[in-house]
Design a protein around this motif. Structure first.
Motif, PDB file in Angstrom:
ATOM      1  N   ARG A 286       0.886  -1.186   0.154  1.00  0.00           N
ATOM      2  CA  ARG A 286      -0.098  -0.114   0.006  1.00  0.00           C
ATOM      3  C   ARG A 286       0.970   1.217   0.034  1.00  0.00           C
ATOM      4  NH1 ARG A 286      -4.200   1.792   4.787  1.00  0.00           N
ATOM      5  NH2 ARG A 286      -2.040   2.094   6.000  1.00  0.00           N
ATOM      6  N   ALA A 287       0.745   2.177  -1.029  1.00  0.00           N
ATOM      7  CA  ALA A 287       1.175   3.574  -0.859  1.00  0.00           C
ATOM      8  C   ALA A 287       0.311   4.242  -0.288  1.00  0.00           C
ATOM      9  CB  ALA A 287       1.655   3.801  -2.360  1.00  0.00           C
ATOM     10  N   THR A 288       0.903   5.557   0.452  1.00  0.00           N
ATOM     11  CA  THR A 288      -0.251   6.175   1.097  1.00  0.00           C
ATOM     12  C   THR A 288      -0.317   7.331   0.444  1.00  0.00           C
ATOM     13  OG1 THR A 288       1.949   7.345   2.217  1.00  0.00           O
ATOM     14  CG2 THR A 288       1.049   5.770   3.484  1.00  0.00           C
ATOM     15  N   ARG A 289       0.529   7.772  -0.585  1.00  0.00           N
ATOM     16  CA  ARG A 289       0.121   8.896  -1.473  1.00  0.00           C
ATOM     17  C   ARG A 289       0.557   9.947  -0.634  1.00  0.00           C
ATOM     18  NH1 ARG A 289       1.361   6.726  -6.251  1.00  0.00           N
ATOM     19  NH2 ARG A 289      -0.336   5.198  -6.738  1.00  0.00           N
ATOM     20  N   TRP A 290       1.340  10.181  -0.021  1.00  0.00           N
ATOM     21  CA  TRP A 290       1.865  11.118   1.039  1.00  0.00           C
ATOM     22  C   TRP A 290       1.589  12.661   0.035  1.00  0.00           C
ATOM     23  CZ3 TRP A 290       7.194  13.798   1.094  1.00  0.00           C
ATOM     24  CH2 TRP A 290       6.961  14.926   1.903  1.00  0.00           C
ATOM     25  N   LEU A 291       2.374  12.416  -0.977  1.00  0.00           N
ATOM     26  CA  LEU A 291       1.921  13.711  -1.772  1.00  0.00           C
ATOM     27  C   LEU A 291       1.690  12.998  -3.195  1.00  0.00           C
ATOM     28  CD1 LEU A 291       5.043  16.201  -1.182  1.00  0.00           C
ATOM     29  CD2 LEU A 291       2.581  16.246  -0.286  1.00  0.00           C
ATOM     30  N   THR A 292       0.682  13.867  -3.873  1.00  0.00           N
ATOM     31  CA  THR A 292       0.423  13.270  -5.282  1.00  0.00           C
ATOM     32  C   THR A 292       1.527  13.930  -6.279  1.00  0.00           C
ATOM     33  OG1 THR A 292      -2.108  13.142  -4.833  1.00  0.00           O
ATOM     34  CG2 THR A 292      -1.170  13.520  -7.219  1.00  0.00           C
ATOM     35  N   CYS A 293       2.089  13.023  -7.003  1.00  0.00           N
ATOM     36  CA  CYS A 293       3.116  13.429  -7.820  1.00  0.00           C
ATOM     37  C   CYS A 293       2.979  13.296  -9.328  1.00  0.00           C
ATOM     38  CB  CYS A 293       4.566  12.745  -7.508  1.00  0.00           C
ATOM     39  SG  CYS A 293       4.924  12.860  -5.874  1.00  0.00           S
ATOM     40  N   ILE A 294       2.990  14.317 -10.177  1.00  0.00           N
ATOM     41  CA  ILE A 294       2.787  13.937 -11.414  1.00  0.00           C
ATOM     42  C   ILE A 294       4.091  14.336 -12.105  1.00  0.00           C
ATOM     43  CG2 ILE A 294       0.387  14.477 -11.551  1.00  0.00           C
ATOM     44  CD1 ILE A 294       0.672  17.316 -12.332  1.00  0.00           C
ATOM     45  N   VAL A 295       4.271  13.810 -13.272  1.00  0.00           N
ATOM     46  CA  VAL A 295       4.979  14.061 -14.435  1.00  0.00           C
ATOM     47  C   VAL A 295       4.772  14.614 -15.715  1.00  0.00           C
ATOM     48  CG1 VAL A 295       7.104  13.227 -15.923  1.00  0.00           C
ATOM     49  CG2 VAL A 295       6.721  12.522 -13.486  1.00  0.00           C
ATOM     50  N   ILE A 296       5.137  16.124 -15.969  1.00  0.00           N
ATOM     51  CA  ILE A 296       4.567  16.701 -17.254  1.00  0.00           C
ATOM     52  C   ILE A 296       5.594  16.636 -18.300  1.00  0.00           C
ATOM     53  CG2 ILE A 296       3.798  18.918 -18.202  1.00  0.00           C
ATOM     54  CD1 ILE A 296       2.649  19.498 -15.217  1.00  0.00           C
ATOM     55  N   VAL A 297       5.166  15.976 -19.354  1.00  0.00           N
ATOM     56  CA  VAL A 297       5.889  15.944 -20.598  1.00  0.00           C
ATOM     57  C   VAL A 297       5.558  16.929 -21.468  1.00  0.00           C
ATOM     58  CG1 VAL A 297       6.851  14.478 -22.605  1.00  0.00           C
ATOM     59  CG2 VAL A 297       5.826  13.453 -20.619  1.00  0.00           C
ATOM     60  N   PRO A 298       6.407  17.932 -21.638  1.00  0.00           N
ATOM     61  CA  PRO A 298       6.029  19.428 -22.157  1.00  0.00           C
ATOM     62  C   PRO A 298       5.507  19.163 -23.725  1.00  0.00           C
ATOM     63  CG  PRO A 298       8.188  19.499 -21.520  1.00  0.00           C
ATOM     64  CD  PRO A 298       7.762  18.372 -21.025  1.00  0.00           C
ATOM     65  N   GLU A 299       6.314  18.060 -24.476  1.00  0.00           N
ATOM     66  CA  GLU A 299       5.945  18.165 -25.950  1.00  0.00           C
ATOM     67  C   GLU A 299       4.529  17.610 -25.972  1.00  0.00           C
ATOM     68  OE1 GLU A 299       8.546  16.367 -24.307  1.00  0.00           O
ATOM     69  OE2 GLU A 299       9.724  18.228 -24.703  1.00  0.00           O
ATOM     70  N   LEU A 300       3.941  16.910 -25.130  1.00  0.00           N
ATOM     71  CA  LEU A 300       2.694  16.445 -25.151  1.00  0.00           C
ATOM     72  C   LEU A 300       1.372  17.288 -24.627  1.00  0.00           C
ATOM     73  CD1 LEU A 300       3.394  12.604 -24.525  1.00  0.00           C
ATOM     74  CD2 LEU A 300       2.868  13.647 -26.579  1.00  0.00           C
ATOM     75  N   PHE A 301       1.832  17.934 -23.371  1.00  0.00           N
ATOM     76  CA  PHE A 301       1.179  18.507 -22.715  1.00  0.00           C
ATOM     77  C   PHE A 301       0.852  20.085 -23.132  1.00  0.00           C
ATOM     78  CE2 PHE A 301       0.190  21.080 -18.887  1.00  0.00           C
ATOM     79  CZ  PHE A 301      -0.948  20.283 -18.353  1.00  0.00           C
ATOM     80  N   GLY A 302       2.027  20.547 -23.529  1.00  0.00           N
ATOM     81  CA  GLY A 302       1.684  21.804 -24.222  1.00  0.00           C
ATOM     82  C   GLY A 302       2.305  22.983 -23.284  1.00  0.00           C
ATOM     83  N   ALA A 303       2.761  22.558 -22.248  1.00  0.00           N
ATOM     84  CA  ALA A 303       3.664  23.519 -21.407  1.00  0.00           C
ATOM     85  C   ALA A 303       4.337  22.705 -20.406  1.00  0.00           C
ATOM     86  CB  ALA A 303       2.446  24.251 -20.693  1.00  0.00           C
ATOM     87  N   ASP A 304       5.229  23.398 -19.934  1.00  0.00           N
ATOM     88  CA  ASP A 304       6.254  22.678 -18.907  1.00  0.00           C
ATOM     89  C   ASP A 304       6.005  22.558 -17.459  1.00  0.00           C
ATOM     90  OD1 ASP A 304       6.802  25.093 -18.278  1.00  0.00           O
ATOM     91  OD2 ASP A 304       9.081  25.001 -18.931  1.00  0.00           O
ATOM     92  N   ARG A 305       6.431  22.040 -16.838  1.00  0.00           N
ATOM     93  CA  ARG A 305       6.169  21.830 -15.237  1.00  0.00           C
ATOM     94  C   ARG A 305       6.156  23.306 -14.563  1.00  0.00           C
ATOM     95  NH1 ARG A 305      10.080  20.324 -11.666  1.00  0.00           N
ATOM     96  NH2 ARG A 305      11.616  22.081 -12.224  1.00  0.00           N
TER      97      ARG A 305
END
Ligand SMILES: *Cc1c(COP(=O)(O)O)cnc(C)c1O
Length: 382
Positions: A286-305
């Motif tokens: 079980r992960a507690t998800r202490w923090l929700t972490c995302i990764v943003i791929v700028p080429e696909l998302f349209g903007a960077d982190r």
């Protein structure tokens, strides 16, 4: 009102206040006392750890662990590179040298293959083996301990499990912190439960727990005067803070459930956007998800982190880049590093979203909308 990344969250029932009043009434305004004893006992029981020693911080617990394992000047210590500096600073304080180990993509934690390669190569070449390994459970998810423990046992390298971010998590049914010779927790203000500042050291070995307790209280010999045949530390936890900790422990399960629900809502609300990846669920516990972490791929998302982070900041929402790996920190320039590209990419593209267990759905919706707005704007501008 500002939305914070991970603010403290007192129990709804006021447990902390009751224990604090007990502590005040008893006049144990001291770095020891019945609240500390009870906190250690209750923590050990909840975490299914044979022994628990309350200390002043997670960093102090790491420092004590290294000392207990005899780490000293000139030794090498393996350490997850993708972590907070509290995992590594004590290695330097002990005069030892950190050897950083990159993450594996499936857990974001220490890559068991890199560890094994390093120990095999050193052993074959007759080079000294590391004196210890600090293995971190990041953002509420355990590292993959079966292969790590197997390798370390084969080469006789003791493990310190840095579970500062993983209280309440499990690995194959066992609560985090119990995999190595010693386990470490933090009750800093942003952790899943808090005492404002504090830590816990857990272990199986009764003698080690006794030594930790002695060293954390200035290593005083049994004598009426102050007599020391060893040099220790003032690493104790205040009886007042232990009272807060006892109250917090009572709602730990509720806090884990809330953080996991927050993670699920983010994934439901943002998972369809191209270029957003969520921290993987390793599936072995079980992960507690202490923090929700995302990764943003700028080429696909349209903007960077950074664009996303600033858009959130503009509506008074705190978010934060993922940990900058230790092998990229100026303070550790020149320290050896095994791999490093996985954690470097996570740092470059990763963002921690507000994840406090007190986060309201309304506030979470504001975060989601702001991120979706950036994505739409990004796509139009490409
Ligand atoms: C918070 C943290 C620590 C240190 O804990 P403190 O109580 O702040 O000293 C150590 N390691 C990791 C991974 C942490 O997140």
């Amino acid at each position: 009102m500002r939305t914070f990344l991970s603010p403290p969250h007192l129990s709804e029932e006021g447990h902390e206040r009751l224990f604090l009043e007990e502590a005040l009434a008893s006049n144990w305004i001291a770095p020891t006392g019945p609240q500390v004893d009870a906190f250690e006992r209750e923590f050990a029981e909840i975490n299914r750890s044979p022994h628990a020693v309350a200390v002043s911080s997670g960093t102090a617990a790491i420092d004590l662990s290294l000392r207990l394992l005899g780490v000293g000047a000139g030794d090498d210590v393996l350490c997850s590179t993708f972590t907070f500096i509290g995992s590594t600073a004590p290695i330097v304080h002990r005069g030892a040298g950190p050897v950083f180990v990159d993450s594996e993509p499936s857990t974001w934690n220490l890559d068991p293959n890199l560890l094994e390669d390093e120990l095999r190569v050193r052993s074959r070449a007759g080079r000294p083996l590391p004196k210890a390994a600090v293995v971190v459970d990041l953002y509420g998810q355990s590292a993959d301990f079966d292969p790590i423990v197997g390798t370390c046992e084969r080469y006789g390298v003791p493990i310190i499990e840095d579970a500062a971010e993983a209280l309440g998590a499990t690995y194959r049914g066992v609560p985090s912190g119990n995999q190595g010779a010693l386990g470490v927790f933090s009750f800093n203000g942003n952790k899943i439960i808090t005492t404002s500042g504090g830590g816990m050291l857990v272990c199986r070995d009764e003698a080690a727990a006794g030594r930790a307790r002695r060293l954390s209280t200035q290593a005083r010999d049994p004598a009426p005067h102050y007599q020391h045949s060893d040099v220790g530390y003032n690493y104790t936890m205040s009886n007042l803070l232990a009272a807060v900790g006892r109250g917090q422990l009572r709602v730990l399960e509720r806090r884990v459930a809330a953080r996991r629900a927050i993670f699920d809502r983010y994934r439901m609300a943002l998972g369809d956007l191209p270029g957003i990846e969520f921290m993987p669920d390793a599936g072995f516990g079980r992960a507690t998800r202490w923090l929700t972490c995302i990764v943003i791929v700028p080429e696909l998302f349209g903007a960077d982190r950074e664009t996303v982070r600033l858009a959130l900041e503009a509506i008074d929402v705190e978010s934060r880049p993922l940990w900058k790996p230790m092998h990229l920190q100026p303070a550790f320039l020149g320290c050896p590093s095994l791999g490093g590209e996985v954690s470097a990419r996570l740092f470059e593209q990763g963002l921690c979203l507000p994840s406090g267990s007190s986060l309201t759905e309304c506030d979470q919706n504001r975060v989601v909308e702001a991120i979706r707005t950036v994505a739409v704007r990004g796509r139009h501008c490409q």
